[in-house]
Design a protein around this motif. Structure first.
Motif, PDB file in Angstrom:
ATOM      1  N   ALA A  40       0.819  -1.088   0.115  1.00  8.86           N
ATOM      2  CA  ALA A  40      -0.028  -0.087  -0.144  1.00  8.86           C
ATOM      3  C   ALA A  40       0.888   1.412   0.118  1.00  8.86           C
ATOM      4  CB  ALA A  40      -0.753  -0.030   1.333  1.00  8.86           C
ATOM      5  N   VAL A  41       0.256   2.461  -0.460  1.00  8.90           N
ATOM      6  CA  VAL A  41       1.215   3.668  -0.257  1.00  8.90           C
ATOM      7  C   VAL A  41       0.356   4.498   0.483  1.00  8.90           C
ATOM      8  CG1 VAL A  41       1.888   5.516  -1.966  1.00  8.90           C
ATOM      9  CG2 VAL A  41       2.059   3.211  -2.564  1.00  8.90           C
ATOM     10  N   GLN A  42       0.839   5.055   1.503  1.00 10.02           N
ATOM     11  CA  GLN A  42       0.174   5.853   2.509  1.00 10.02           C
ATOM     12  C   GLN A  42       0.960   7.241   2.349  1.00 10.02           C
ATOM     13  OE1 GLN A  42      -2.437   5.039   4.209  1.00 10.02           O
ATOM     14  NE2 GLN A  42      -2.342   3.158   3.452  1.00 10.02           N
ATOM     15  N   PRO A  43       0.068   8.587   2.530  1.00  7.24           N
ATOM     16  CA  PRO A  43       0.980   9.661   2.825  1.00  7.24           C
ATOM     17  C   PRO A  43       1.857   9.607   4.080  1.00  7.24           C
ATOM     18  CG  PRO A  43      -1.500  10.036   2.752  1.00  7.24           C
ATOM     19  CD  PRO A  43      -1.227   8.635   2.841  1.00  7.24           C
ATOM     20  N   GLY A  44       3.054  10.488   3.673  1.00  4.26           N
ATOM     21  CA  GLY A  44       3.901  10.262   5.101  1.00  4.26           C
ATOM     22  C   GLY A  44       5.314  10.530   4.365  1.00  4.26           C
ATOM     23  N   GLY A  45       6.251  10.405   5.457  1.00  9.49           N
ATOM     24  CA  GLY A  45       7.643  10.942   5.046  1.00  9.49           C
ATOM     25  C   GLY A  45       8.123  12.059   4.614  1.00  9.49           C
ATOM     26  N   CYS A  46       9.296  12.404   4.409  1.00  8.96           N
ATOM     27  CA  CYS A  46       9.773  13.646   4.072  1.00  8.96           C
ATOM     28  C   CYS A  46       9.526  13.807   2.604  1.00  8.96           C
ATOM     29  CB  CYS A  46      11.056  14.060   4.542  1.00  8.96           C
ATOM     30  SG  CYS A  46      12.500  12.916   4.175  1.00  8.96           S
ATOM     31  N   LEU A  73      -0.615 -11.581  -3.670  1.00  9.75           N
ATOM     32  CA  LEU A  73      -0.219 -10.187  -3.563  1.00  9.75           C
ATOM     33  C   LEU A  73      -1.243  -9.204  -3.662  1.00  9.75           C
ATOM     34  CD1 LEU A  73       2.328  -8.164  -3.157  1.00  9.75           C
ATOM     35  CD2 LEU A  73       2.417  -8.214  -5.853  1.00  9.75           C
ATOM     36  N   ALA A  74      -1.628  -8.542  -2.781  1.00 10.99           N
ATOM     37  CA  ALA A  74      -2.733  -7.679  -2.814  1.00 10.99           C
ATOM     38  C   ALA A  74      -2.537  -5.919  -2.876  1.00 10.99           C
ATOM     39  CB  ALA A  74      -3.983  -7.922  -1.779  1.00 10.99           C
ATOM     40  N   VAL A  75      -3.108  -5.234  -3.756  1.00  8.48           N
ATOM     41  CA  VAL A  75      -3.137  -3.754  -3.676  1.00  8.48           C
ATOM     42  C   VAL A  75      -4.363  -3.162  -3.847  1.00  8.48           C
ATOM     43  CG1 VAL A  75      -2.477  -3.769  -6.296  1.00  8.48           C
ATOM     44  CG2 VAL A  75      -1.657  -1.868  -4.704  1.00  8.48           C
ATOM     45  N   ASP A  76      -4.413  -2.146  -2.994  1.00  8.62           N
ATOM     46  CA  ASP A  76      -5.830  -1.534  -3.079  1.00  8.62           C
ATOM     47  C   ASP A  76      -5.901  -0.623  -4.303  1.00  8.62           C
ATOM     48  OD1 ASP A  76      -5.444   1.520  -2.099  1.00  8.62           O
ATOM     49  OD2 ASP A  76      -4.026   0.142  -0.996  1.00  8.62           O
ATOM     50  N   ARG A  77      -7.123  -0.303  -4.584  1.00  7.80           N
ATOM     51  CA  ARG A  77      -7.179   0.547  -5.939  1.00  7.80           C
ATOM     52  C   ARG A  77      -6.875   1.864  -5.904  1.00  7.80           C
ATOM     53  NH1 ARG A  77     -13.385   0.838  -4.960  1.00  7.80           N
ATOM     54  NH2 ARG A  77     -13.754   2.662  -3.669  1.00  7.80           N
ATOM     55  N   MET A  78      -6.661   2.502  -4.625  1.00  7.46           N
ATOM     56  CA  MET A  78      -5.995   3.829  -4.578  1.00  7.46           C
ATOM     57  C   MET A  78      -4.401   3.745  -4.692  1.00  7.46           C
ATOM     58  SD  MET A  78      -8.679   5.802  -4.239  1.00  7.46           S
ATOM     59  CE  MET A  78      -7.903   7.092  -3.745  1.00  7.46           C
ATOM     60  N   SER A  79      -3.786   2.693  -4.193  1.00  8.34           N
ATOM     61  CA  SER A  79      -2.373   2.583  -4.158  1.00  8.34           C
ATOM     62  C   SER A  79      -1.713   1.972  -5.448  1.00  8.34           C
ATOM     63  CB  SER A  79      -1.932   1.645  -3.269  1.00  8.34           C
ATOM     64  OG  SER A  79      -2.448   2.140  -1.865  1.00  8.34           O
TER      65      SER A  79
END
Length: 117
Positions: A40-46, A73-79
């Motif tokens: 997944a990809v989330q907002p965060g980090g510099c 392997l799973a990925v959500d539609r937003m990521s």
């Protein structure tokens, strides 16, 4: 690094043979066969975005999944758009050990390598 057939992945992500074998070994060690490896990809980090790679027992609405040697392997539609074409590998050397993500969509990363944009 040996990778699975790129054209057969519904997720558009490649899981190397080494990464699939390590994930499968971890699942077997825990005695679980009901978990998917989720990226997944989330907002965060510099740099703005941060990867999350974890085992998940949930199925989210819109999930895209692919099977790699018995590992789902799973990925959500937003990521999914952020990781399209990425390769997940497992490295085990004297210098470092762990899962790595090579993402052609990442235009830059922070100095510590923890996040990307």
């Amino acid at each position: 690094m040996t990778v699975q057939n790129e054209t057969s992945t519904a997720t558009g992500i490649i899981l190397s043979d080494a990464a699939a074998a390590k994930a499968k070994a971890l699942l077997e060690q825990e005695g679980r066969d009901d978990l998917a490896l989720r990226i997944a990809v989330q907002p965060g980090g510099c740099a703005g975005l941060r990867y999350q790679l974890f085992f998940d027992d949930r199925t989210l609405d819109g999930d895209i999944t692919s099977d790699f040697g018995g590992v789902t392997l799973a990925v959500d539609r937003m990521s999914a758009p952020y990781v399209q074409g990425a390769t997940i590998d497992f490295v085990d050397t004297i210098e470092k050990q762990g899962f790595t993500i090579d993402n052609p969509n990442a235009t830059g990363s922070c100095a510590c390598g923890d996040s990307f944009n």
